[in-house]
Write an enzyme that holds these catalytic residues in place. Structure first.
Site, PDB file in Angstrom:
ATOM      1  N   PRO A   1       0.844  -1.209   0.000  1.00  0.00           N
ATOM      2  CA  PRO A   1       0.000   0.000   0.000  1.00  0.00           C
ATOM      3  C   PRO A   1       0.875   1.254   0.000  1.00  0.00           C
ATOM      4  O   PRO A   1       1.505   1.569   0.996  1.00  0.00           O
ATOM      5  CB  PRO A   1      -0.802  -0.135   1.297  1.00  0.00           C
ATOM      6  CG  PRO A   1       0.013  -1.029   2.171  1.00  0.00           C
ATOM      7  CD  PRO A   1       0.762  -1.947   1.272  1.00  0.00           C
TER       8      PRO A   1
ATOM      9  N   ASP B   1       5.873   2.142   2.016  1.00  0.00           N
ATOM     10  CA  ASP B   1       4.960   1.022   2.224  1.00  0.00           C
ATOM     11  C   ASP B   1       4.263   1.229   3.573  1.00  0.00           C
ATOM     12  O   ASP B   1       4.902   1.157   4.623  1.00  0.00           O
ATOM     13  CB  ASP B   1       5.752  -0.287   2.219  1.00  0.00           C
ATOM     14  CG  ASP B   1       4.876  -1.526   2.307  1.00  0.00           C
ATOM     15  OD1 ASP B   1       3.710  -1.410   2.735  1.00  0.00           O
ATOM     16  OD2 ASP B   1       5.361  -2.620   1.961  1.00  0.00           O
ATOM     17  N   HIS B   2       2.945   1.446   3.524  1.00  0.00           N
ATOM     18  CA  HIS B   2       2.223   1.780   4.750  1.00  0.00           C
ATOM     19  C   HIS B   2       2.081   0.595   5.702  1.00  0.00           C
ATOM     20  O   HIS B   2       1.657   0.752   6.848  1.00  0.00           O
ATOM     21  CB  HIS B   2       0.841   2.336   4.416  1.00  0.00           C
ATOM     22  CG  HIS B   2       0.402   3.449   5.317  1.00  0.00           C
ATOM     23  ND1 HIS B   2       0.823   3.555   6.626  1.00  0.00           N
ATOM     24  CD2 HIS B   2      -0.399   4.522   5.110  1.00  0.00           C
ATOM     25  CE1 HIS B   2       0.278   4.618   7.182  1.00  0.00           C
ATOM     26  NE2 HIS B   2      -0.469   5.231   6.280  1.00  0.00           N
ATOM     27  N   ARG B   3       2.433  -0.602   5.240  1.00  0.00           N
ATOM     28  CA  ARG B   3       2.461  -1.744   6.165  1.00  0.00           C
ATOM     29  C   ARG B   3       3.629  -1.607   7.138  1.00  0.00           C
ATOM     30  O   ARG B   3       3.550  -2.041   8.294  1.00  0.00           O
ATOM     31  CB  ARG B   3       2.614  -3.058   5.395  1.00  0.00           C
ATOM     32  CG  ARG B   3       1.472  -3.401   4.452  1.00  0.00           C
ATOM     33  CD  ARG B   3       1.810  -4.643   3.642  1.00  0.00           C
ATOM     34  NE  ARG B   3       3.027  -4.456   2.843  1.00  0.00           N
ATOM     35  CZ  ARG B   3       3.598  -5.407   2.114  1.00  0.00           C
ATOM     36  NH1 ARG B   3       3.057  -6.631   2.076  1.00  0.00           N
ATOM     37  NH2 ARG B   3       4.696  -5.163   1.431  1.00  0.00           N
TER      38      ARG B   3
ATOM     39  N   VAL C   1       5.683   1.491   7.337  1.00  0.00           N
ATOM     40  CA  VAL C   1       5.966   2.875   7.721  1.00  0.00           C
ATOM     41  C   VAL C   1       4.668   3.633   7.938  1.00  0.00           C
ATOM     42  O   VAL C   1       3.845   3.757   7.022  1.00  0.00           O
ATOM     43  CB  VAL C   1       6.808   3.575   6.631  1.00  0.00           C
ATOM     44  CG1 VAL C   1       7.183   4.986   7.077  1.00  0.00           C
ATOM     45  CG2 VAL C   1       8.050   2.759   6.295  1.00  0.00           C
TER      46      VAL C   1
END
Length: 417
Positions: free
Chosen positions: A212, A388-390, A392
């Protein structure tokens, strides 16, 4: 008694499944020595020269230039006992040692018979015979960028003799120019999706639909950085070094990673773990005639600014020449893409698979800027960070981007990190 072995196409980098034969360096009847380069192939990552793991005489080339071959397939047959010195299936100790294959290269012994070669008459009549080149063969010699140019311009390299020398870009352009005015009525052309383009497409699609993405932007005044750059150019420690703004960005990323290690991590879906890296293998996205490649500067965090500048110069030069090895493009931890070299302000880059973030470094331009309450013309730069929102969160991504910006806006801030 002849003893034939088949040279198998090896996996020249982790996970490769196929490669295209660019050109042979040997022909049937040639004697070869251990580790002699016999073929150049193009993988999904780079053009690679492959050495033969045995000494002997080449008996047959099993694949034509331009063909794509799966890893593990035989591409060449060699007689490792052309003098018939081996008896009862054994060879002298020295010869046995010489015939040991290199690590990563397979082989298989075949019966003492040759695969039937197509007679010259079976070849398509419109294909002219190329002029002889090195070692008495008939393979046109040209670097990968020249081969790509020829493919784009519709030039058949086998029609260019170049006097036995390596075919150059100028040779291809000269051959293409007379044909340019001819129109066939076609307004489209089709090019097979393979090599670097295919690998890049697969990686970008996988990343875009797996990680994401979040992208944040920052505009900064880098006038102090540019002034320091001019000062350092005259410093003895930077003699002979091509000090670019990208080198400052590389150093800033390495310093900022220490305060936000999440951007230098990997999401391991299979293991259900986040892997934090205590080192920085810095990827630098480079546009080359073969397509986009991302070679790495290993342990960039341990380098000085001058060392990073030198590594960047070497990396970009090697990439443009098409000589980046597959190993040089593996296991990166974070990447910089320099879109500013094209005059672009910024963008929304796609994260490289296996990494957590990528920084877009835009063009540095003279722009109006408020300094101490007054309008002035300053050197202004835009940065964009995709992460990467997983791995960060927004706070971490913002902190990292702000740190990089602060270091570029005021390099003296480095002493506080």
């Amino acid at each position: 008694m002849p003893e034939f072995k088949q040279f198998l196409l090896a996996d020249t980098a982790e996970g490769l499944t196929e490669a295209e034969i660019l050109g042979w360096r040997v022909q049937p009847g040639d004697a070869v020595t251990v580790n002699q380069i016999v073929v150049e192939v193009e993988t999904a990552k780079a053009a690679v020269e492959l050495p033969i793991p045995w000494a002997g005489k080449v008996t047959e080339l099993l694949v034509e230039p331009g063909q794509t071959v799966e890893v593990g397939a035989p591409i060449l047959t060699i007689d490792v006992d052309p003098a018939g010195v081996a008896k009862n299936g054994s060879a002298p100790a020295a010869a046995e040692e010489e015939m040991k294959p290199l690590v990563g290269y397979g082989s298989k012994t075949v019966q003492a018979k040759r695969r039937t070669r197509k007679a010259p008459a079976e070849k398509a009549p419109e294909q002219p015979q190329p002029e002889p080149v090195a070692k008495g063969g008939y393979v046109p010699l040209a670097k990968p960028p020249v081969r790509k140019l020829a493919k784009d311009l519709g030039v058949d390299l086998t029609t260019l003799s170049a006097g036995g020398e390596v075919i150059t870009r100028e040779d291809v352009e000269r051959a293409a120019s007379p044909a340019a005015p001819k129109k066939t009525g076609e307004r489209e052309r089709r090019v097979p999706i393979k090599g670097v383009r295919k690998a890049t497409a697969q990686a970008m699609v996988s990343s875009a639909f797996t990680a994401p993405h979040v992208t944040e932007f920052l505009t900064i005044d880098v006038t102090p950085m540019m002034e320091l750059r001019e000062k350092l150019k005259k410093h003895p420690g930077f003699a002979g070094v091509k000090l670019t703004p990208l080198a400052f960005a590389a150093k800033a990323v390495c310093l900022a990673v220490k305060r936000t290690p999440d951007v230098n991590a990997t999401w391991d879906e299979e293991a259900g773990e986040i892997v934090y890296k205590d080192y920085v293998h810095l990827g630098i996205a480079a546009a080359t005639p073969r397509g986009l490649v991302v070679p790495k500067i290993r342990d960039a965090d341990a380098m000085s600014l001058a060392e990073l500048a030198g590594a960047l110069e070497q990396l970009t030069s090697t990439a443009r020449e098409g000589k980046t090895t597959p190993a040089d493009m593996l296991n990166g931890t974070i990447t910089i893409t320099n879109v500013g070299v094209f005059g672009v302000d910024t963008g929304t880059p796609i994260i490289n698979p296996g990494e957590a973030a990528i920084l877009a470094f835009g063009a540095i331009k003279d722009m109006p800027w408020v300094v101490d309450g007054e309008l002035a013309v300053r050197k202004v730069l835009q940065l964009a960070l995709s992460f990467d929102h997983r791995l960060v969160d927004g706070q971490q991504g913002s902190q990292f981007l702000a740190d990089v910006g602060a270091l570029l806006a005021d390099p003296a801030m480095a002493i506080t990190f």
